[in-house]
Write a protein that holds these residues in place. Structure first.
Motif, short mmCIF file in Angstrom:
data_model
loop_
_atom_site.label_atom_id
_atom_site.label_comp_id
_atom_site.label_asym_id
_atom_site.label_seq_id
_atom_site.Cartn_x
_atom_site.Cartn_y
_atom_site.Cartn_z
N SER A 251 37.50 64.53 7.17
CA SER A 251 36.21 63.95 7.53
C SER A 251 35.09 64.97 7.43
CB SER A 251 36.26 63.37 8.94
OG SER A 251 36.10 64.39 9.90
N ASP A 252 33.88 64.46 7.28
CA ASP A 252 32.69 65.32 7.23
C ASP A 252 32.50 66.07 8.55
OD1 ASP A 252 32.16 64.46 4.68
OD2 ASP A 252 30.57 63.07 5.24
N MET A 253 32.99 65.51 9.65
CA MET A 253 32.79 66.14 10.95
C MET A 253 33.39 67.54 11.00
SD MET A 253 33.79 64.68 14.71
CE MET A 253 32.78 63.22 14.44
N VAL A 254 34.52 67.74 10.33
CA VAL A 254 35.19 69.04 10.40
C VAL A 254 34.91 69.89 9.16
CG1 VAL A 254 36.99 68.15 11.90
CG2 VAL A 254 37.35 68.12 9.44
N PHE A 255 34.08 69.38 8.25
CA PHE A 255 33.82 70.11 7.01
C PHE A 255 32.93 71.33 7.24
CE2 PHE A 255 31.18 70.90 3.20
CZ PHE A 255 32.18 71.30 2.34
N ARG A 256 33.29 72.44 6.62
CA ARG A 256 32.45 73.62 6.53
C ARG A 256 32.55 74.11 5.08
NH1 ARG A 256 31.85 71.52 10.63
NH2 ARG A 256 31.73 72.35 12.75
N PRO A 257 31.45 74.50 4.46
CA PRO A 257 31.48 74.81 3.02
C PRO A 257 32.02 76.18 2.67
CG PRO A 257 29.26 75.05 3.86
CD PRO A 257 30.08 74.53 5.00
N TRP A 258 32.47 76.94 3.66
CA TRP A 258 33.05 78.27 3.38
C TRP A 258 34.31 78.48 4.19
CZ3 TRP A 258 27.78 77.70 4.39
CH2 TRP A 258 26.94 77.93 3.29
N SER A 259 35.23 79.26 3.62
CA SER A 259 36.38 79.72 4.38
C SER A 259 35.96 80.92 5.21
CB SER A 259 37.51 80.12 3.42
OG SER A 259 37.14 81.30 2.71
N LEU A 260 36.87 81.44 6.03
CA LEU A 260 36.56 82.61 6.85
C LEU A 260 36.18 83.82 5.99
CD1 LEU A 260 39.21 82.54 9.73
CD2 LEU A 260 36.73 82.25 9.92
N ASP A 261 36.74 83.89 4.79
CA ASP A 261 36.44 85.00 3.88
C ASP A 261 35.20 84.74 3.02
OD1 ASP A 261 38.54 86.45 4.84
OD2 ASP A 261 39.93 85.87 3.23
N GLY A 262 34.52 83.64 3.28
CA GLY A 262 33.28 83.36 2.55
C GLY A 262 33.48 82.69 1.21
N ARG A 263 34.68 82.19 0.95
CA ARG A 263 34.92 81.48 -0.32
C ARG A 263 34.38 80.06 -0.22
NH1 ARG A 263 39.61 84.56 0.48
NH2 ARG A 263 39.97 86.10 -1.16
N ARG A 264 33.87 79.57 -1.33
CA ARG A 264 33.15 78.29 -1.37
C ARG A 264 34.11 77.11 -1.40
NH1 ARG A 264 29.76 75.12 -0.33
NH2 ARG A 264 27.78 74.71 -1.35
N ILE A 265 33.77 76.08 -0.62
CA ILE A 265 34.47 74.79 -0.63
C ILE A 265 33.43 73.71 -0.87
CG2 ILE A 265 35.87 73.18 0.72
CD1 ILE A 265 36.70 75.59 2.47
N GLN A 266 33.79 72.70 -1.63
CA GLN A 266 32.86 71.59 -1.80
C GLN A 266 33.58 70.26 -1.67
OE1 GLN A 266 31.48 72.64 -5.87
NE2 GLN A 266 31.93 70.49 -6.36
N THR A 267 32.80 69.22 -1.49
CA THR A 267 33.37 67.89 -1.32
C THR A 267 33.10 67.02 -2.54
OG1 THR A 267 31.35 67.11 -0.22
CG2 THR A 267 33.13 67.94 1.19
N VAL A 268 33.98 66.06 -2.74
CA VAL A 268 33.82 65.06 -3.79
C VAL A 268 34.05 63.70 -3.14
CG1 VAL A 268 34.68 64.19 -6.01
CG2 VAL A 268 34.72 66.66 -5.54
N THR A 269 33.15 62.76 -3.38
CA THR A 269 33.31 61.43 -2.79
C THR A 269 34.50 60.72 -3.44
OG1 THR A 269 31.73 60.50 -4.36
CG2 THR A 269 30.87 61.19 -2.22
N LEU A 270 35.06 59.78 -2.70
CA LEU A 270 36.27 59.10 -3.15
C LEU A 270 35.98 57.66 -3.55
CD1 LEU A 270 38.46 60.55 -0.33
CD2 LEU A 270 38.97 60.85 -2.76
N LYS A 271 36.60 57.20 -4.63
CA LYS A 271 36.46 55.83 -5.07
C LYS A 271 37.24 54.87 -4.17
CE LYS A 271 36.14 57.13 -9.98
NZ LYS A 271 36.81 57.00 -11.29
N ASP A 272 38.39 55.34 -3.69
CA ASP A 272 39.27 54.48 -2.90
C ASP A 272 38.70 54.24 -1.51
OD1 ASP A 272 42.09 54.53 -4.59
OD2 ASP A 272 40.94 56.38 -4.78
N PRO A 273 38.99 53.09 -0.92
CA PRO A 273 38.45 52.76 0.41
C PRO A 273 39.19 53.49 1.54
CG PRO A 273 39.83 50.97 -0.36
CD PRO A 273 39.78 51.96 -1.49
N ILE A 274 38.90 54.76 1.71
CA ILE A 274 39.54 55.55 2.77
C ILE A 274 38.80 55.27 4.09
CG2 ILE A 274 40.18 57.86 3.53
CD1 ILE A 274 41.51 57.00 0.93
N PRO A 275 39.50 54.90 5.15
CA PRO A 275 38.81 54.59 6.41
C PRO A 275 38.20 55.85 7.02
CG PRO A 275 41.19 54.62 6.74
CD PRO A 275 40.96 54.71 5.25
#
Length: 310
Positions: A251-275
């Motif tokens: 979920s977006d609530m727990v998302f952070r765009p970096w790891s502890l070491d500062g590496r980048r994470i990104q999100t991609v929206t999903l086509k499937d109906p995920i609750p």
């Protein structure tokens, strides 16, 4: 030499637009929510970035994600917006006569990513009230509420096994998205399907039954990933995703765009109906809440903007 303060360089409306884009991850969706055109939203964010002298978002085909500076500014923006909202709701607040102590049960995710800022603000408004957060898992919360051992809890209501046996009030819904490393093959997709995700190692966070919830929506789709990695550490999840060792849907609530070491994470929206993941208040059916619990419920409903009771 003049000692006058510098003029404010942005408006509350710009801050509201910025916070909405940050929450939705898409300018088009934020514009729809704000009932304005996409071009108006784009111009508002661009002007805010101009006056601040920094980029607040990184743009990609799948949407936008906060930069480091954007995350820092979001904390300030939310503080200002919350203060403005409280001033509008309670312009002449009297000191409350509510007093007492409430032991408030909450799960790991709720405590770590949602609840604590609201509790801190509540106790400033009600100085004679003491809220004692107690971490409990979902099973313990359900049993303790039904037994009357706990009066009130804030839980992941989307995880409740027998939700109709309890009184619930949903406070927030947080969409689930795919998390990938910035250089992952799926990172350039505007949307991804579970079919796209299935071939890659899938990371299952065994926190707050995240692994159970994930397998539920994979099963509902009649699929499952080809391989799994389980961990009880959210930081391990971020590190593995950032290193390209796997992907996950959270979920977006727990998302952070970096790891502890500062590496980048990104999100991609999903086509499937995920609750979405739901967070809400839970108490015993038919039970009348005491003054402290009732006051806290009302505060959280207003402050969070509750979707409603069930």
């Amino acid at each position: 030499m003049s000692t006058s303060q510098l003029p404010i360089r942005f408006t509350l409306r710009q801050l509201q637009y910025f916070a909405t884009v940050a929450r939705t991850g898409q300018i088009s969706l934020a514009a729809t929510e704000a009932n304005i055109t996409q071009s108006t939203m784009t111009a508002a964010i661009a002007e805010l970035e101009r006056v601040l002298g920094t980029m607040l978002f990184e743009r990609s085909r799948s949407g936008v994600t906060l930069t480091y500076e954007g995350h820092l500014f979001l904390q300030h923006a939310q503080t200002v917006l919350e203060a403005a909202a409280d001033a509008a709701r309670h312009p002449f607040r009297d000191r409350s006569t509510v007093s007492g102590t409430l032991e408030l049960a909450a799960s790991y995710t709720v405590l770590g990513y949602f609840l604590m800022p609201f509790i801190a603000k509540f106790q400033k408004l009600y100085p004679d009230v003491r809220i004692v957060p107690v971490e409990r898992d979902r099973e313990h919360i359900e049993a303790s509420i039904e037994a009357g051992d706990i009066e009130l809890a804030v839980a992941l209501t989307s995880n409740l096994i027998e939700p109709k046996r309890l009184q619930r009030r949903v406070l927030a819904r947080s969409r689930r998205q795919l998390w990938v490393a910035a250089n992952h093959p799926l990172a350039e997709l505007s949307q991804a399907s579970l079919d796209d995700v299935a071939p890659y190692p899938y990371i299952l966070p065994a926190v707050d039954e995240g692994d159970t919830a994930a397998m539920r929506y994979w099963s509902d789709a009649g699929m499952e990933p080809e391989s799994f990695v389980r961990t009880t550490s959210m930081e391990a999840v971020r590190e593995m995703v950032a290193l390209g060792l796997g992907v996950t849907i959270l979920s977006d609530m727990v998302f952070r765009p970096w790891s502890l070491d500062g590496r980048r994470i990104q999100t991609v929206t999903l086509k499937d109906p995920i609750p979405p993941m739901e967070v809400g208040l839970v108490w015993r059916k038919g039970h009348r809440l005491g003054p402290v619990a009732s006051t806290l419920c009302k505060y959280l409903e207003v402050s969070v903007g509750a979707p409603g009771s069930e």
